[in-house]
Design a protein around this motif. Structure first.
Motif, PDB file in Angstrom:
ATOM      1  N   SER A 279      90.490 -11.505   2.778  1.00 15.83           N
ATOM      2  CA  SER A 279      91.678 -11.511   2.028  1.00 15.83           C
ATOM      3  C   SER A 279      92.839 -11.182   3.279  1.00 15.83           C
ATOM      4  O   SER A 279      92.433 -10.537   4.279  1.00 15.83           O
TER       5      SER A 279
ATOM      6  N   THR B 101      87.182 -16.727  -1.178  1.00 14.67           N
ATOM      7  CA  THR B 101      88.595 -16.714  -1.133  1.00 14.67           C
ATOM      8  C   THR B 101      89.332 -16.643  -2.540  1.00 14.67           C
ATOM      9  O   THR B 101      88.659 -16.946  -3.454  1.00 14.67           O
TER      10      THR B 101
ATOM     11  N   ARG C  36      84.766 -23.417   6.257  1.00 14.56           N
ATOM     12  CA  ARG C  36      85.797 -22.296   6.169  1.00 14.56           C
ATOM     13  C   ARG C  36      85.909 -21.708   7.453  1.00 14.56           C
ATOM     14  O   ARG C  36      87.156 -21.230   7.622  1.00 14.56           O
TER      15      ARG C  36
END
Length: 412
Positions: free
Chosen positions: A123, A381, A402
């Motif tokens: 995050s 995510t 990613r």
């Protein structure tokens, strides 16, 4: 285009374990040329000796609770064209400087800032923001991952984070660096406002990422409960004196009091503080506000050229990035394989999947391995569903996509 020489300044006090991890990351950057400048107490200097880095980095011995003064000492011996800053409780992605310096491809860019991930490594703590004359930040909605050059609007500045930012040294020197009146809190925000006042543009580079842990200190506990609010009060009062019209001060301070009281009561409700702590911390906030209103502001003379030559750091990274992936049940063998690869200088990403829907976490280990753990069917995510079926090969490929550009996998 020749890459600019970068001086990376790290300030550390009473957090030797965190500094060790930060230096592990800094010693494996995919960039050249860069030098490392460490401003630290005796514990930090001992870490450098233990890691065998004392002759490879520039150092300044400093053991006072004032991050602005410490950073200025680092700037004083920094010899790079660009001066970058990272906190001792943060670790950079291997391509951090490669990405962060992209912001200076615009000649008019005085500063560059990146994104900061939180303690779970997934995050974001902070992305693009602006800040106003009261010190209040607001998010900027930027699309995509490409660098963006931003010119501050009237009364606002482009926000950069002290743990992931860079400034041209000539600009920093002219401004006198960081204002020592900000021992902690709003230190980089004050610099942002001074940059904006002179019309300087700032680049935001989303792919310039660091992971920030919010480690324990004299100001906050490991659970993030505050231990002291004096500096927050003092820095707020100084910031308002420097940047905000007098008529707005009372309203801003009232908002600060309300926000801090609400936070303190939340900590007390959750068992992290006692009622007496709330009373003590509230009193410390008021003491800081009172001190900041009358604090004598020191002159900020231009910082002279560094008296030291640039000291290029020889990165331990070979530039080769690899991925090792497998089931969590095989973690011992996979970790041994990852450590062996890291010891050769490879940038190693280790993906360990359990047969679950656990959310993912990422950390840099002391062996310089980027380890990601979580459920094979869990989210990595917030945009992903809490559960989705996937095979190991497919999930590995998704995670590699990613992180590819941050980890240098797109060049592998």
């Amino acid at each position: 285009m020749t890459a600019p020489a970068v001086s990376v300044v790290v300030v550390s006090r009473a957090r030797p374990d965190r500094l060790r991890l930060c230096l592990t990351g800094l010693s494996r950057l995919h960039y050249e040329p860069y030098e490392i400048v460490v401003v630290a107490d005796a514990q930090g200097m001992a870490v450098l000796r233990d890691m065998g880095l004392e002759d490879e980095v520039k150092t300044v011995a400093f053991d006072e609770p004032n991050i602005s003064r410490a950073r200025n000492l680092g700037i004083g011996i920094a010899s790079g064209e660009i001066v970058a800053f990272i906190d001792d409780d943060a670790v950079p992605e291997p391509t951090w400087l490669t990405q962060l310096t992209r912001g200076f491809e615009w000649p008019e860019a005085a500063a560059s800032g990146g994104y900061v991930r939180g303690r779970n490594g997934i995050s974001f703590q902070w992305r693009a923001r602006t800040v106003d004359r009261t010190g209040t930040s607001a998010p900027l909605d930027l699309e995509g991952d490409s660098p963006v050059l931003l010119t501050p609007a009237d009364g606002r500045a482009i926000k950069t984070e002290g743990t992931n930012m860079a400034v041209r040294r000539t600009v920093l020197a002219e401004l006198g660096g960081f204002d020592p009146a900000f021992a902690f809190y709003l230190d980089e925000t004050d610099l942002n406002m001074r940059l904006a006042a002179r019309g300087h543009a700032t680049a935001i580079v989303p792919l310039a990422e660091v992971h920030h842990a919010f480690a324990a200190s004299t100001l906050r506990a490991e659970n993030r409960a505050p231990r002291d609010l004096y500096d927050i009060g003092a820095s707020t009062a100084v910031f308002l004196r420097k940047h905000c019209p007098n008529g707005e001060h009372r309203q801003v301070v009232a908002k600060l009091r309300a926000e801090r009281r609400r936070t303190l009561l939340e900590h007390m409700r959750d068992g992290r503080l006692e009622p007496r702590d709330v009373r003590r911390l509230t009193a410390r906030l008021e003491a800081g506000l009172a001190a900041g209103r009358v604090m004598a502001l020191e002159p900020m003379p231009e910082i002279p050229h560094s008296p030291q030559w640039f000291l290029p750091f020889e990165t331990r990274a070979t530039g080769r990035s690899v991925v090792i992936s497998g089931r969590l049940i095989r973690r011992k063998a996979l970790r041994e394989q990852a450590v062996a690869a890291a010891q050769t200088g490879d940038c190693v990403t280790l993906l360990l999947f359990s047969r679950s829907t656990l959310r993912h976490r990422v950390r840099l280990t002391r062996d310089a391995v980027w380890e990601q753990t979580g459920g094979l069917w869990g989210a990595s995510t917030r945009s992903q569903p809490a559960m989705r079926m996937a095979r190991l090969a497919r999930r590995t490929a998704e995670e590699v996509r990613r992180i590819a550009r941050q980890r240098g996998l797109d060049q592998a």
